[in-house]
Design an enzyme around this catalytic site. Structure first.
Site, PDB file in Angstrom:
ATOM      1  N   GLY A  12      -5.977  -9.967 -57.068  1.00 29.04           N
ATOM      2  CA  GLY A  12      -6.986  -8.952 -57.365  1.00 29.04           C
ATOM      3  C   GLY A  12      -7.871  -9.268 -58.555  1.00 29.04           C
ATOM      4  O   GLY A  12      -8.427  -8.355 -59.174  1.00 29.04           O
ATOM      5  N   ASN A  14     -10.791 -10.621 -58.443  1.00 29.61           N
ATOM      6  CA  ASN A  14     -12.159 -10.205 -58.102  1.00 29.61           C
ATOM      7  C   ASN A  14     -12.305  -8.688 -58.190  1.00 29.61           C
ATOM      8  O   ASN A  14     -13.334  -8.190 -58.641  1.00 29.61           O
ATOM      9  CB  ASN A  14     -12.555 -10.713 -56.714  1.00 29.61           C
ATOM     10  CG  ASN A  14     -12.992 -12.160 -56.767  1.00 29.61           C
ATOM     11  OD1 ASN A  14     -14.084 -12.480 -57.212  1.00 29.61           O
ATOM     12  ND2 ASN A  14     -12.108 -13.059 -56.353  1.00 29.61           N
ATOM     13  N   MET A  90      -6.958 -11.395 -46.812  1.00 28.47           N
ATOM     14  CA  MET A  90      -6.693 -12.548 -45.964  1.00 28.47           C
ATOM     15  C   MET A  90      -6.419 -12.171 -44.507  1.00 28.47           C
ATOM     16  O   MET A  90      -5.593 -12.806 -43.841  1.00 28.47           O
ATOM     17  CB  MET A  90      -5.514 -13.338 -46.539  1.00 28.47           C
ATOM     18  CG  MET A  90      -5.799 -13.889 -47.919  1.00 28.47           C
ATOM     19  SD  MET A  90      -7.281 -14.939 -47.960  1.00 28.47           S
ATOM     20  CE  MET A  90      -7.204 -15.581 -49.629  1.00 28.47           C
ATOM     21  N   ASN A 107     -17.821 -10.002 -48.022  1.00 30.09           N
ATOM     22  CA  ASN A 107     -16.683 -10.849 -48.405  1.00 30.09           C
ATOM     23  C   ASN A 107     -17.143 -11.893 -49.411  1.00 30.09           C
ATOM     24  O   ASN A 107     -18.311 -12.274 -49.450  1.00 30.09           O
ATOM     25  CB  ASN A 107     -16.121 -11.562 -47.170  1.00 30.09           C
ATOM     26  CG  ASN A 107     -14.887 -12.401 -47.504  1.00 30.09           C
ATOM     27  OD1 ASN A 107     -14.033 -11.980 -48.281  1.00 30.09           O
ATOM     28  ND2 ASN A 107     -14.800 -13.596 -46.934  1.00 30.09           N
ATOM     29  N   HIS A 109     -16.066 -15.824 -50.677  1.00 34.35           N
ATOM     30  CA  HIS A 109     -15.268 -16.974 -50.261  1.00 34.35           C
ATOM     31  C   HIS A 109     -15.467 -18.100 -51.288  1.00 34.35           C
ATOM     32  O   HIS A 109     -16.608 -18.377 -51.682  1.00 34.35           O
ATOM     33  CB  HIS A 109     -15.694 -17.440 -48.869  1.00 34.35           C
ATOM     34  CG  HIS A 109     -14.851 -18.556 -48.349  1.00 34.35           C
ATOM     35  ND1 HIS A 109     -13.544 -18.364 -47.952  1.00 34.35           N
ATOM     36  CD2 HIS A 109     -15.104 -19.869 -48.198  1.00 34.35           C
ATOM     37  CE1 HIS A 109     -13.033 -19.527 -47.570  1.00 34.35           C
ATOM     38  NE2 HIS A 109     -13.956 -20.449 -47.704  1.00 34.35           N
TER      39      HIS A 109
HETATM   40  C1  GAR Z   1     -10.515 -15.550 -54.170  1.00 30.37           C
HETATM   41  O1  GAR Z   1     -10.748 -16.875 -54.615  1.00 30.37           O
HETATM   42  C2  GAR Z   1     -11.298 -15.269 -52.901  1.00 30.37           C
HETATM   43  O2  GAR Z   1     -12.560 -15.869 -52.859  1.00 30.37           O
HETATM   44  C3  GAR Z   1     -10.392 -15.875 -51.871  1.00 30.37           C
HETATM   45  O3  GAR Z   1      -9.115 -15.475 -52.264  1.00 30.37           O
HETATM   46  C4  GAR Z   1      -9.080 -15.404 -53.689  1.00 30.37           C
HETATM   47  C5  GAR Z   1      -8.493 -14.075 -54.088  1.00 30.37           C
HETATM   48  O4  GAR Z   1      -8.300 -13.981 -55.457  1.00 30.37           O
HETATM   49  N1  GAR Z   1     -10.718 -15.461 -50.547  1.00 30.37           N
HETATM   50  C6  GAR Z   1     -10.646 -16.256 -49.490  1.00 30.37           C
HETATM   51  O5  GAR Z   1     -10.237 -17.391 -49.541  1.00 30.37           O
HETATM   52  C7  GAR Z   1     -11.129 -15.625 -48.196  1.00 30.37           C
HETATM   53  N2  GAR Z   1     -11.109 -16.574 -47.154  1.00 30.37           N
HETATM   54  P1  GAR Z   1      -8.131 -12.581 -56.151  1.00 30.37           P
HETATM   55  O6  GAR Z   1      -7.073 -11.806 -55.364  1.00 30.37           O
HETATM   56  O7  GAR Z   1      -7.649 -12.908 -57.527  1.00 30.37           O
HETATM   57  O8  GAR Z   1      -9.457 -11.879 -56.150  1.00 30.37           O
END
Ligand code: GAR
Length: 201
Positions: A12, A14, A90, A107, A109
């Site tokens: 989390g 982001n 995910m 989203n 990425h």
């Molecule tokens: C982030 O880097 C996001 O971009 C990625 O998962 C991570 C989550 O981090 N998402 C993907 O790869 C989607 N395909 P977080 O839970 O610390 O925000």
């Protein structure tokens, strides 16, 4: 002010960046609900600490992914969300959710799409040996990590840079670009032209 529903599966960071941008007055939004696809997602603690309502879904809910998305959609509508913000979520998203929020599911990425889709994008880019990594914010459609691109930011991979160091720098860029893009939505400056291309005014 836009009302955000944030979907997470992990740490989390982001979500935290969005909350921090709101607190700093840089993002005119409110996170009204956080939904996690995993009961153990670290992001749930961040949401609770910020006083935000949470919904935590067990793995078995996803045995029927369409029903899961119907449930998620109901919760987001009930909370009065304007936008659905996937932040490390995910799971694939289905019409049961997308149709409730047309052009309002976003989203982030950690790669320059369409390269390196999936859950290990930073590692894949680093192992491939590309010289430029990056971040993409895009609309969500039924294809995982696809959908019209809203914003991208590139960063040069430094000579000899470790995966860990690159990962940190990519996350840092994510934490900047996502709140910035959301603020553009708050200012109603993002739309699509007749070809479905994203236009930012
Ligand atoms: C982030 O880097 C996001 O971009 C990625 O998962 C991570 C989550 O981090 N998402 C993907 O790869 C989607 N395909 P977080 O839970 O610390 O925000």
């Amino acid at each position: 002010m836009i009302r955000l529903g944030v979907l997470i599966s992990g740490a989390g960071s982001n979500l935290q960046a969005i909350l921090d941008a709101i607190a700093a007055g840089k993002l005119d939004a409110e996170v009204v609900l956080v939904i996690s696809s995993r009961p153990d997602a670290g992001g749930l603690k961040r949401a609770t600490a910020a006083g935000i309502a949470t919904v935590s879904l067990s793995r078995s809910v996803y045995n029927e992914p369409w029903a899961a998305d119907e449930l998620i959609s109901d919760k987001l509508i009930e909370a009065g969300c304007d936008y659905v913000v996937l932040a490390g979520y995910m799971r694939k998203v289905h019409p049961e959710l997308l149709d409730s929020f047309p052009d309002r599911v976003l989203n982030i990425h950690p790669a320059l799409l369409p390269a390196f889709i999936g859950s290990e994008a930073i590692r894949q880019a680093w192992e491939y040996g590309v010289k430029v990594a990056g971040v993409t914010v895009h609309y969500v459609n039924q294809d995982y990590d696809r959908g019209a691109i809203i914003a991208q930011r590139a960063l040069d991979i430094l000579p000899g840079e470790s995966l860990e160091a690159l990962t940190m720098r990519v996350h840092h860029v994510e934490h900047q670009i996502y709140p910035e893009v959301l603020q553009l939505f708050a200012e109603n400056r993002i739309s699509k032209d007749t070809d479905g291309r994203v236009v930012i005014r």
